[in-house]
Design a protein around this motif. Structure first.
Motif, PDB file in Angstrom:
ATOM      1  N   THR A  97      -9.508  25.365  -1.117  1.00  0.00           N
ATOM      2  CA  THR A  97      -8.130  24.960  -0.831  1.00  0.00           C
ATOM      3  C   THR A  97      -8.199  23.663  -0.025  1.00  0.00           C
ATOM      4  N   TYR A  98      -7.247  22.757  -0.300  1.00  0.00           N
ATOM      5  CA  TYR A  98      -7.322  21.401   0.251  1.00  0.00           C
ATOM      6  C   TYR A  98      -5.908  20.953   0.570  1.00  0.00           C
ATOM      7  N   LEU A  99      -5.724  20.354   1.743  1.00  0.00           N
ATOM      8  CA  LEU A  99      -4.408  19.823   2.111  1.00  0.00           C
ATOM      9  C   LEU A  99      -4.547  18.380   2.586  1.00  0.00           C
ATOM     10  N   ASP A 100      -3.681  17.500   2.059  1.00  0.00           N
ATOM     11  CA  ASP A 100      -3.594  16.105   2.513  1.00  0.00           C
ATOM     12  C   ASP A 100      -2.348  16.013   3.394  1.00  0.00           C
ATOM     13  N   VAL A 101      -2.535  15.752   4.687  1.00  0.00           N
ATOM     14  CA  VAL A 101      -1.407  15.729   5.627  1.00  0.00           C
ATOM     15  C   VAL A 101      -0.856  14.306   5.746  1.00  0.00           C
ATOM     16  N   GLY A 102       0.448  14.162   5.523  1.00  0.00           N
ATOM     17  CA  GLY A 102       1.065  12.827   5.558  1.00  0.00           C
ATOM     18  C   GLY A 102       0.642  12.040   4.334  1.00  0.00           C
ATOM     19  N   CYS A 103       0.766  12.678   3.171  1.00  0.00           N
ATOM     20  CA  CYS A 103       0.183  12.112   1.934  1.00  0.00           C
ATOM     21  C   CYS A 103       1.031  11.015   1.312  1.00  0.00           C
ATOM     22  N   GLY A 104       2.218  10.746   1.869  1.00  0.00           N
ATOM     23  CA  GLY A 104       3.084   9.722   1.259  1.00  0.00           C
ATOM     24  C   GLY A 104       3.392  10.106  -0.185  1.00  0.00           C
ATOM     25  N   TYR A 105       3.302   9.139  -1.093  1.00  0.00           N
ATOM     26  CA  TYR A 105       3.586   9.421  -2.512  1.00  0.00           C
ATOM     27  C   TYR A 105       2.410  10.114  -3.208  1.00  0.00           C
ATOM     28  N   GLY A 106       1.280  10.253  -2.499  1.00  0.00           N
ATOM     29  CA  GLY A 106       0.175  11.049  -3.048  1.00  0.00           C
ATOM     30  C   GLY A 106      -0.798  10.283  -3.925  1.00  0.00           C
ATOM     31  N   ALA A 150      11.382  13.488   2.852  1.00  0.00           N
ATOM     32  CA  ALA A 150      11.863  13.693   1.475  1.00  0.00           C
ATOM     33  C   ALA A 150      12.513  12.411   0.963  1.00  0.00           C
ATOM     34  N   ASP A 151      13.048  11.637   1.918  1.00  0.00           N
ATOM     35  CA  ASP A 151      13.791  10.428   1.537  1.00  0.00           C
ATOM     36  C   ASP A 151      12.940   9.429   0.773  1.00  0.00           C
ATOM     37  N   ILE A 152      11.618   9.378   1.087  1.00  0.00           N
ATOM     38  CA  ILE A 152      10.798   8.370   0.395  1.00  0.00           C
ATOM     39  C   ILE A 152      10.818   8.611  -1.115  1.00  0.00           C
ATOM     40  N   PHE A 153      11.021   9.862  -1.518  1.00  0.00           N
ATOM     41  CA  PHE A 153      11.110  10.158  -2.951  1.00  0.00           C
ATOM     42  C   PHE A 153      12.541   9.944  -3.445  1.00  0.00           C
ATOM     43  N   PRO A 189       0.807  -1.230   0.000  1.00  0.00           N
ATOM     44  CA  PRO A 189       0.000   0.000   0.000  1.00  0.00           C
ATOM     45  C   PRO A 189       0.833   1.270   0.000  1.00  0.00           C
ATOM     46  N   PHE A 190       1.950   1.263   0.695  1.00  0.00           N
ATOM     47  CA  PHE A 190       2.709   2.517   0.760  1.00  0.00           C
ATOM     48  C   PHE A 190       3.346   2.832  -0.591  1.00  0.00           C
ATOM     49  N   LEU A 191       3.883   1.808  -1.248  1.00  0.00           N
ATOM     50  CA  LEU A 191       4.569   2.035  -2.530  1.00  0.00           C
ATOM     51  C   LEU A 191       3.597   2.247  -3.690  1.00  0.00           C
ATOM     52  N   CYS A 192       2.459   1.572  -3.652  1.00  0.00           N
ATOM     53  CA  CYS A 192       1.610   1.530  -4.853  1.00  0.00           C
ATOM     54  C   CYS A 192       0.184   2.028  -4.640  1.00  0.00           C
TER      55      CYS A 192
END
Ligand SMILES: C[S@@+](CC[C@H](N)C(=O)[O-])C[C@H]1O[C@@H](n2cnc3c(N)ncnc32)[C@H](O)[C@@H]1O
Length: 269
Positions: free
Chosen positions: A62-71, A91-94, A33-36
């Motif tokens: 206006t909309y913000l997703d907090v802790g959005c991971g890869y989005g 930033a490291d996850i990217f 789930p986190f990667l894909c």
């Protein structure tokens, strides 16, 4: 679960291995789930409910997703709300996995505060122990959270001047993972799989919170969404076939030993 960068490397290798024998490209979002994908399971109706709420609150929301991971979820929201943004601590996850970071995802720690006010803030599946409710509550009047039953309880906002207006239940990634792993990637007999299916539950809760002044418009908008969903062939993403196949249909009834509910049905508080 919380992404240690070394864990992500291991997960990426496992994903590459899985792709060698995977029988559907849509399975990986529920197994990795986190990667894909995302930790909470969603359908297009969830995206349409949330974006309808944002549009009911403001002409140019206006909309913000907090802790959005890869989005993964955020990129669906952006199809309806082009100015939507995400904030992600790592930033490291990217960079360490060589993945592209879109400009609409800002690297930042929600504990340090949220820079401006948003019409709607979404917090999707925060890991246990993370709790920045004060910062979120100070930056919006409408909050939508998803949490895994019994796990990430730090996303309940009653104590912050918000009222819970509505909620609905969907499966978590793990509920789907169990079903598809049993059915397609194990040697369990069909009879046992059918038996295990009866034990299934759905563990992801969606809560809509707001300040009292938005209560009526939120209820009215969600009622319209439900009606609209019932009146037409609902819009879907391709991966939703996996949810149907796993026994987690839209408005499907789930019976557990102590309760019965309809998935995706909206409960008004
Ligand atoms: C369990 S993942 C969930 C990702 C996505 N929302 C989902 O549901 O699939 C939690 C994410 O929140 C990020 N995160 C954790 N603490 C944070 C903080 N204080 N500020 C911003 N992001 C944070 C983590 O780095 C991680 O990417």
């Amino acid at each position: 679960m919380p992404p240690e960068i070394s864990d992500l490397g291991i997960a990426l290798n496992a994903l590459k291995e899985f792709r060698k024998y995977s029988i559907s490209s849509h399975h990986e979002r529920f197994i990795f789930p986190f990667l894909c994908g995302s930790y909470f399971t969603y359908r297009k109706v969830d995206v349409e409910r949330i974006t309808s709420l944002a549009k009911a609150i403001s002409k140019d929301p206006t909309y913000l997703d907090v802790g959005c991971g890869y989005g993964d979820f955020l990129e669906k929201i952006i199809q309806y709300l082009p100015n939507a943004e995400g904030i992600e601590k790592s930033a490291d996850i990217f960079f360490k996995l060589g993945r592209y970071k879109p400009d609409y995802i800002k690297i930042g720690d929600a504990y340090n505060g949220i820079e401006k006010k948003y019409d709607l803030i979404f917090v999707g599946w925060m890991e246990p122990g993370v709790d920045y409710r004060d910062k979120i509550a100070a930056s919006t009047d409408v909050i939508i959270t998803t949490l895994d039953q019994g796990l990430s309880l730090a996303v309940e906002f009653e104590g912050h001047g918000f009222e819970k207006i509505a909620s609905w239940i969907t499966p978590s990634w793990d509920d789907i993972n169990t079903e598809i792993t049993n059915k397609y990637y194990s040697k369990i007999s069909n009879r046992t799989i059918e038996f295990l299916k009866q034990l299934r539950g759905a563990h992801n809760l969606w809560y809509v919170y707001s300040k009292p002044k938005y209560k009526d418009i939120i209820k009215e908008t969600l009622r319209k969404c439900l009606k609209y969903e019932g009146q037409r062939e609902i819009h879907t993403y391709e991966f939703e076939d996996v949810l149907d196949d796993a026994g987690y249909g839209y408005l499907e009834s789930i019976k557990t030993s102590n309760e019965e509910y309809l998935l995706w049905n909206i409960d008004f508080s």
